[in-house]
Design a protein around this motif. Sequence first.
Motif, PDB file in Angstrom:
ATOM      1  N   SER A 119     -77.176  13.090  -5.953  1.00  0.00           N
ATOM      2  CA  SER A 119     -77.981  11.916  -6.273  1.00  0.00           C
ATOM      3  C   SER A 119     -77.586  11.364  -7.639  1.00  0.00           C
ATOM      4  O   SER A 119     -77.121  12.103  -8.505  1.00  0.00           O
ATOM      5  CB  SER A 119     -79.468  12.283  -6.275  1.00  0.00           C
ATOM      6  N   PRO A 120     -77.790  10.047  -7.845  1.00  0.00           N
ATOM      7  CA  PRO A 120     -77.473   9.472  -9.169  1.00  0.00           C
ATOM      8  C   PRO A 120     -78.340  10.092 -10.255  1.00  0.00           C
ATOM      9  O   PRO A 120     -79.509  10.392 -10.032  1.00  0.00           O
ATOM     10  CB  PRO A 120     -77.799   7.979  -8.990  1.00  0.00           C
ATOM     11  N   LEU A 121     -77.760  10.292 -11.411  1.00  0.00           N
ATOM     12  CA  LEU A 121     -78.531  10.805 -12.535  1.00  0.00           C
ATOM     13  C   LEU A 121     -79.524   9.741 -12.992  1.00  0.00           C
ATOM     14  O   LEU A 121     -79.167   8.566 -13.102  1.00  0.00           O
ATOM     15  CB  LEU A 121     -77.600  11.181 -13.688  1.00  0.00           C
ATOM     16  N   PRO A 122     -80.770  10.108 -13.246  1.00  0.00           N
ATOM     17  CA  PRO A 122     -81.790   9.114 -13.586  1.00  0.00           C
ATOM     18  C   PRO A 122     -81.517   8.355 -14.875  1.00  0.00           C
ATOM     19  O   PRO A 122     -81.895   7.204 -15.012  1.00  0.00           O
ATOM     20  CB  PRO A 122     -83.074   9.959 -13.702  1.00  0.00           C
ATOM     21  N   ASP A 123     -80.846   8.990 -15.831  1.00  0.00           N
ATOM     22  CA  ASP A 123     -80.634   8.324 -17.119  1.00  0.00           C
ATOM     23  C   ASP A 123     -79.456   7.365 -17.123  1.00  0.00           C
ATOM     24  O   ASP A 123     -79.466   6.343 -17.803  1.00  0.00           O
ATOM     25  CB  ASP A 123     -80.464   9.357 -18.238  1.00  0.00           C
ATOM     26  N   THR A 124     -78.409   7.657 -16.350  1.00  0.00           N
ATOM     27  CA  THR A 124     -77.210   6.820 -16.364  1.00  0.00           C
ATOM     28  C   THR A 124     -76.856   6.234 -15.001  1.00  0.00           C
ATOM     29  O   THR A 124     -75.984   5.384 -14.915  1.00  0.00           O
ATOM     30  CB  THR A 124     -75.991   7.629 -16.842  1.00  0.00           C
ATOM     31  N   LEU A 125     -77.490   6.741 -13.936  1.00  0.00           N
ATOM     32  CA  LEU A 125     -77.170   6.344 -12.555  1.00  0.00           C
ATOM     33  C   LEU A 125     -75.747   6.736 -12.166  1.00  0.00           C
ATOM     34  O   LEU A 125     -75.204   6.231 -11.178  1.00  0.00           O
ATOM     35  CB  LEU A 125     -77.377   4.834 -12.351  1.00  0.00           C
ATOM     36  N   SER A 126     -75.131   7.611 -12.928  1.00  0.00           N
ATOM     37  CA  SER A 126     -73.796   8.104 -12.596  1.00  0.00           C
ATOM     38  C   SER A 126     -73.877   9.037 -11.394  1.00  0.00           C
ATOM     39  O   SER A 126     -74.819   9.812 -11.264  1.00  0.00           O
ATOM     40  CB  SER A 126     -73.191   8.860 -13.785  1.00  0.00           C
ATOM     41  N   VAL A 127     -72.892   8.942 -10.514  1.00  0.00           N
ATOM     42  CA  VAL A 127     -72.821   9.811  -9.335  1.00  0.00           C
ATOM     43  C   VAL A 127     -71.685  10.789  -9.570  1.00  0.00           C
ATOM     44  O   VAL A 127     -70.523  10.502  -9.293  1.00  0.00           O
ATOM     45  CB  VAL A 127     -72.593   8.987  -8.048  1.00  0.00           C
ATOM     46  N   ASP A 128     -72.026  11.946 -10.114  1.00  0.00           N
ATOM     47  CA  ASP A 128     -71.013  12.925 -10.512  1.00  0.00           C
ATOM     48  C   ASP A 128     -71.400  14.322 -10.040  1.00  0.00           C
ATOM     49  O   ASP A 128     -72.588  14.639  -9.923  1.00  0.00           O
ATOM     50  CB  ASP A 128     -70.849  12.936 -12.038  1.00  0.00           C
ATOM     51  N   HIS A 129     -70.393  15.136  -9.787  1.00  0.00           N
ATOM     52  CA  HIS A 129     -70.630  16.517  -9.399  1.00  0.00           C
ATOM     53  C   HIS A 129     -69.536  17.397  -9.987  1.00  0.00           C
ATOM     54  O   HIS A 129     -68.387  16.976 -10.124  1.00  0.00           O
ATOM     55  CB  HIS A 129     -70.660  16.664  -7.877  1.00  0.00           C
ATOM     56  N   LYS A 130     -69.903  18.620 -10.339  1.00  0.00           N
ATOM     57  CA  LYS A 130     -68.972  19.500 -11.045  1.00  0.00           C
ATOM     58  C   LYS A 130     -67.808  19.947 -10.182  1.00  0.00           C
ATOM     59  O   LYS A 130     -66.680  20.096 -10.671  1.00  0.00           O
ATOM     60  CB  LYS A 130     -69.724  20.717 -11.579  1.00  0.00           C
ATOM     61  N   THR A 131     -68.046  20.175  -8.895  1.00  0.00           N
ATOM     62  CA  THR A 131     -66.979  20.721  -8.034  1.00  0.00           C
ATOM     63  C   THR A 131     -66.611  19.812  -6.866  1.00  0.00           C
ATOM     64  O   THR A 131     -65.443  19.715  -6.504  1.00  0.00           O
ATOM     65  CB  THR A 131     -67.400  22.092  -7.475  1.00  0.00           C
ATOM     66  N   LYS A 132     -67.583  19.158  -6.246  1.00  0.00           N
ATOM     67  CA  LYS A 132     -67.306  18.281  -5.095  1.00  0.00           C
ATOM     68  C   LYS A 132     -67.120  16.866  -5.610  1.00  0.00           C
ATOM     69  O   LYS A 132     -68.064  16.079  -5.685  1.00  0.00           O
ATOM     70  CB  LYS A 132     -68.443  18.373  -4.081  1.00  0.00           C
ATOM     71  N   ASN A 133     -65.886  16.537  -5.962  1.00  0.00           N
ATOM     72  CA  ASN A 133     -65.611  15.270  -6.622  1.00  0.00           C
ATOM     73  C   ASN A 133     -64.213  14.760  -6.287  1.00  0.00           C
ATOM     74  O   ASN A 133     -63.519  15.332  -5.441  1.00  0.00           O
ATOM     75  CB  ASN A 133     -65.790  15.435  -8.136  1.00  0.00           C
ATOM     76  N   ILE A 134     -63.793  13.714  -6.967  1.00  0.00           N
ATOM     77  CA  ILE A 134     -62.533  13.039  -6.664  1.00  0.00           C
ATOM     78  C   ILE A 134     -61.320  13.933  -6.872  1.00  0.00           C
ATOM     79  O   ILE A 134     -60.242  13.672  -6.315  1.00  0.00           O
ATOM     80  CB  ILE A 134     -62.420  11.763  -7.529  1.00  0.00           C
ATOM     81  N   SER A 135     -61.455  15.003  -7.628  1.00  0.00           N
ATOM     82  CA  SER A 135     -60.316  15.904  -7.837  1.00  0.00           C
ATOM     83  C   SER A 135     -59.871  16.551  -6.520  1.00  0.00           C
ATOM     84  O   SER A 135     -58.691  16.888  -6.363  1.00  0.00           O
ATOM     85  CB  SER A 135     -60.658  16.977  -8.873  1.00  0.00           C
ATOM     86  N   LEU A 136     -60.796  16.721  -5.567  1.00  0.00           N
ATOM     87  CA  LEU A 136     -60.426  17.265  -4.257  1.00  0.00           C
ATOM     88  C   LEU A 136     -59.484  16.306  -3.529  1.00  0.00           C
ATOM     89  O   LEU A 136     -58.582  16.738  -2.804  1.00  0.00           O
ATOM     90  CB  LEU A 136     -61.675  17.510  -3.409  1.00  0.00           C
ATOM     91  N   VAL A 137     -59.692  15.013  -3.722  1.00  0.00           N
ATOM     92  CA  VAL A 137     -58.841  14.000  -3.082  1.00  0.00           C
ATOM     93  C   VAL A 137     -57.443  14.029  -3.697  1.00  0.00           C
ATOM     94  O   VAL A 137     -56.436  13.916  -2.999  1.00  0.00           O
ATOM     95  CB  VAL A 137     -59.475  12.607  -3.213  1.00  0.00           C
ATOM     96  N   SER A 138     -57.389  14.214  -5.007  1.00  0.00           N
ATOM     97  CA  SER A 138     -56.088  14.301  -5.683  1.00  0.00           C
ATOM     98  C   SER A 138     -55.305  15.528  -5.230  1.00  0.00           C
ATOM     99  O   SER A 138     -54.093  15.462  -4.989  1.00  0.00           O
ATOM    100  CB  SER A 138     -56.293  14.358  -7.204  1.00  0.00           C
ATOM    101  N   LYS A 139     -56.016  16.640  -5.102  1.00  0.00           N
ATOM    102  CA  LYS A 139     -55.365  17.868  -4.632  1.00  0.00           C
ATOM    103  C   LYS A 139     -54.804  17.669  -3.235  1.00  0.00           C
ATOM    104  O   LYS A 139     -53.684  18.076  -2.917  1.00  0.00           O
ATOM    105  CB  LYS A 139     -56.365  19.021  -4.636  1.00  0.00           C
TER     106      LYS A 139
END
Length: 380
Positions: free
Chosen positions: A188-208
Motif C-alpha cells: 500500500s502507498p505510504l501515508p506520508d509520501t504516497l510512495s509505493v515501495d517495498h524492500k524485496t518485491k520491487n523493480i529490481s526483480l524485473v532487472s534481474k
Amino acid sequence: MVGHLHRLFVILALITALLFNLTGLLSYNLFPKTAQVPMLQLVASKLSGDVLLEGMGTVIPYLTHTVQASSKQKKPPLTDRLIQSVTGLMPGDPLSLFGKELPGILAYEQAAQRKEWNDHELAMRMESAAPVQSVAASVTPAVPKQPEQSAPTDQKEQAASTKETKEQAREVLVYNTHNRESWLNVTSPLPDTLSVDHKTKNISLVSKRLAELLNDRGIKAEFLNRDIYQELLDQNKSYPYSYAQSLKAITAAAEKNRKLHYFFDLHRDDSPRERTTATIKGKTYARMMIVIGKGNPNYKENLKIANELTELLNKKYPGITRGVDDKGENEGNGEYNQHVSSGSLLIEVGGTGNTLEECYQTVEAFADIFAEYFWQAERA
C-alpha cells in the motif's frame, strides 16, 4: 534652513507616493488580470527547483535542512542564480553569454565540469521523485513465482552461432537507481509520501529477469544487485541523492569490466494502469517508456538507440511502448547518469497499477527486440 529642508522632504515624499499610486492604477487598467497569470507561470517554469527551494528556505529555513542537504561548496548568490534560471546568463561569467556563439566551447566546459561534480551537484540533477521515509512491511496478495522459461530454439541457435564473437561483444549492465519501486498489488502507498515501495518485491526483480533473458540470447549481461536506498540510509543521505549513489555503483562496475557499453536503469512509473497497460495477442504487458536526458554529451547517441528500439518494439508488439521522453535539465534530472556511455537508457516499465508478471512479459519482449538490434550492430 532646517524647516525648509523638512518641507522639501515632505513634498518629495508626497510626489513619490503619488507616482506609485498613478503607476499602479495605470497598470491595473491597461493590463487585464488574466494576462498576469501566464507571465507568472512562464517565469516560474524557468526557475530550477534548487532556486525555488532556496528562495522558500529564506522564509521557511526548515526546508533547506530537511528536503535538501547543504553543500560544503560555496554557491553563487541567490540573486545571481535567479537571473541565470530566467535568462540563462550568469553574472560575472562571460562564458554564459558567449558560449553558445562559439562552437565547441560549451562542450569543453561541460566535460571539464563533470570531472568536478560532487554529491551535491549530482543530487541537483536528479529527477524530482518523492522522498521515501520508510518501507511498508505489509504485503497483500503474494506475487507468484515466475516460472522458469527456456529460450526458444532459434534463440539458442543464435547464441551458439555467435559463441565465437561473444568474447569480443560489448556487454550490458542492468541496474536500478530507485530500486524499491513496487506495485499496488504488493504493498500500500505510504501515508506520508504516497510512495509505493517495498524492500524485496520491487523493480529490481524485473532487472534481474532482464539480465537473465539477455544471457539466454547470447548477450553477456550483468545485474547490479545494489540496494541504493539502503546505502543512502546507511550514509544518512536523503532520497534526492539516489542518482549520485547509483553513479558510484555503475562507475565502479565499468572500471572493473571495460566491455560494459549498454547501461539500462529500470524504473517503475507512477502513471495510472489505463495508461501503462497493453493487451497484445491475448497477453497483458506493462507498457514501457524510455527516458533520455539532454544534459550529457551522449544525448544524441542515446536518443538514436532509444528511437530505434522503440520503433522495432512497436512493429512487433504494437502499443507496448509509450514512446521516448527526452528531458532537458529543467524537466527533471536532465542527465540520469547517461554520460557514462552512449548506450545508456532509463527504462520505465509499467506503473504502480501493473504487476510483476506484466513487467516480466514486457522485458521478455524487450530482450527479443534488443537481441536483434544488438547482434545486427555487433556484425556491422
